[in-house]
Scaffold this active site. Structure first.
Site, PDB file in Angstrom:
ATOM      1  N   ARG A 231      12.753  39.362   3.215  1.00 46.60           N
ATOM      2  CA  ARG A 231      11.645  40.039   3.533  1.00 46.60           C
ATOM      3  C   ARG A 231      10.625  38.806   4.474  1.00 46.60           C
ATOM      4  NH1 ARG A 231      13.168  44.454   3.508  1.00 46.60           N
ATOM      5  NH2 ARG A 231      12.643  46.485   2.869  1.00 46.60           N
ATOM      6  N   GLU A 260       6.962  41.899  12.839  1.00 47.61           N
ATOM      7  CA  GLU A 260       8.048  42.514  13.492  1.00 47.61           C
ATOM      8  C   GLU A 260       7.902  42.836  14.218  1.00 47.61           C
ATOM      9  OE1 GLU A 260      11.168  43.816  10.247  1.00 47.61           O
ATOM     10  OE2 GLU A 260      11.894  41.799   9.998  1.00 47.61           O
ATOM     11  N   HIS A 278      16.774  41.791  11.384  1.00 46.65           N
ATOM     12  CA  HIS A 278      16.477  42.494  10.417  1.00 46.65           C
ATOM     13  C   HIS A 278      17.672  44.297  10.155  1.00 46.65           C
ATOM     14  CE1 HIS A 278      13.154  43.531   7.223  1.00 46.65           C
ATOM     15  NE2 HIS A 278      14.024  44.366   6.706  1.00 46.65           N
TER      16      HIS A 278
END
Length: 312
Positions: A231, A260, A278
């Protein structure tokens, strides 16, 4: 009477059709005013929620779903699911562990190789007709030291792959697992100091926020490479940008970022950085398996069976 299910966020392509064949499905609009109108209308009828680990709804949305019984999420992360709040209301929660471990492990190794061998710089050179111009020698991975921060399902899958490169593997997590053949470090900076590559695989949340800070990056050192497939919140991003700009670490491979989809401009200009959106679990096979687990968890709950992959 079929149960009403609210869908929030992106779903794998095999989810909606199956849900619509078994339940009454409501897809939450992305436009805020439209979403509020829908929630006022159907909120009290919603008994199940299908979502994902990134776009899960906040507590404010859960508060207007008084009859919610189950949350089924596509993804391994739980920090956005408000699981503690849900459990406090008696709502059961499920995610999709295991099915994405192999793909994320592949992506971690891919990023490590891409940074070390300057793959993207080399690719641009060939496409731009520059060939070897301005391209320095890369660095090998074989026989190097790999420190893994978080040796859960994904971390162990990464370690298995790294063994094929004859890497020396060590790890850090909350407690040692004495059944593992790898050296354990109780301090992440100490692990970084003894690593050529530091691979971060821990989940997000307050317990891991900014755990990869300047102290850890300085311990990793000017020949060290940071890889993050966990993360973005686990890395102090300004500290990372500064460490890269000042040459205090050699490079980074990042599948996840702090805010993000916003990316610090400085990272986009650095040849020693490889970035991905991601996307580590982004294969057809894994997405379909994740989607099927979302459907199967919802079906199990409304049959009166235990969830297949509960978040406890």
């Amino acid at each position: 009477m079929t149960a009403d299910i609210l869908v929030v966020g992106r779903m794998p392509p095999n989810v909606l059709g199956q849900l619509e064949s078994a339940f009454t499905v409501h897809v939450l609009p992305t436009q805020e005013s439209e979403a509020e109108t829908m929630l006022r209308d159907v909120g009290p009828r919603i008994r199940g929620l299908a979502t994902n680990a990134v776009q899960a709804p906040p507590v404010a949305v859960l508060d207007v779903l008084p009859n919610l019984e189950v949350i089924a999420s596509s993804g391994i992360g739980t920090d956005a699911l408000n699981a503690d709040y849900a459990h406090g209301r008696g709502i059961v929660v499920a995610n999709t562990p295991d099915v994405l471990s192999e793909d994320v492990a592949d992506a971690g190794i891919m990023l490590m190789l891409a940074v070390s061998r300057q793959l993207l710089h080399a690719d641009r050179n060939v496409r731009d007709g520059l060939w070897l111009k301005g391209l320095s020698l890369g660095h090998r991975v074989n026989n190097k030291r790999l420190g893994i921060v978080g040796l859960g399902r994904i971390g162990r899958a990464i370690a298995r792959r790294a063994e094929a490169f004859d890497m020396v593997i060590a790890y850090h997590q909350r407690r040692a697992d004495h059944e593992l053949p790898y050296r354990y470090y109780d301090d992440v900076a100490a692990l970084a100091a003894d690593s050529d590559f530091l691979m971060v695989v821990v989940p997000g949340g307050p317990a891991t926020e900014n755990m990869i800070d300047r102290r850890v990056l300085d311990a990793l050192g000017p020949q060290g490479v940071l890889i993050n497939v966990g993360r973005g919140s686990t890395v102090d991003e300004p500290a990372l940008v500064a460490a890269l700009a000042e040459g205090r670490i050699r490079g980074a491979g990042l599948d996840v970022l702090a805010d993000e989809p916003n990316v610090p401009e400085a990272l986009c200009t650095m040849d020693q950085v490889v970035l991905a959106p991601h996307y580590a679990s982004g294969t057809v096979e894994t997405r379909l398996a994740m989607g099927q687990l979302v459907v199967d968890n919802l079906r199990a709950h409304f049959r009166g069976d235990p969830l297949l992959t509960p978040v406890t």
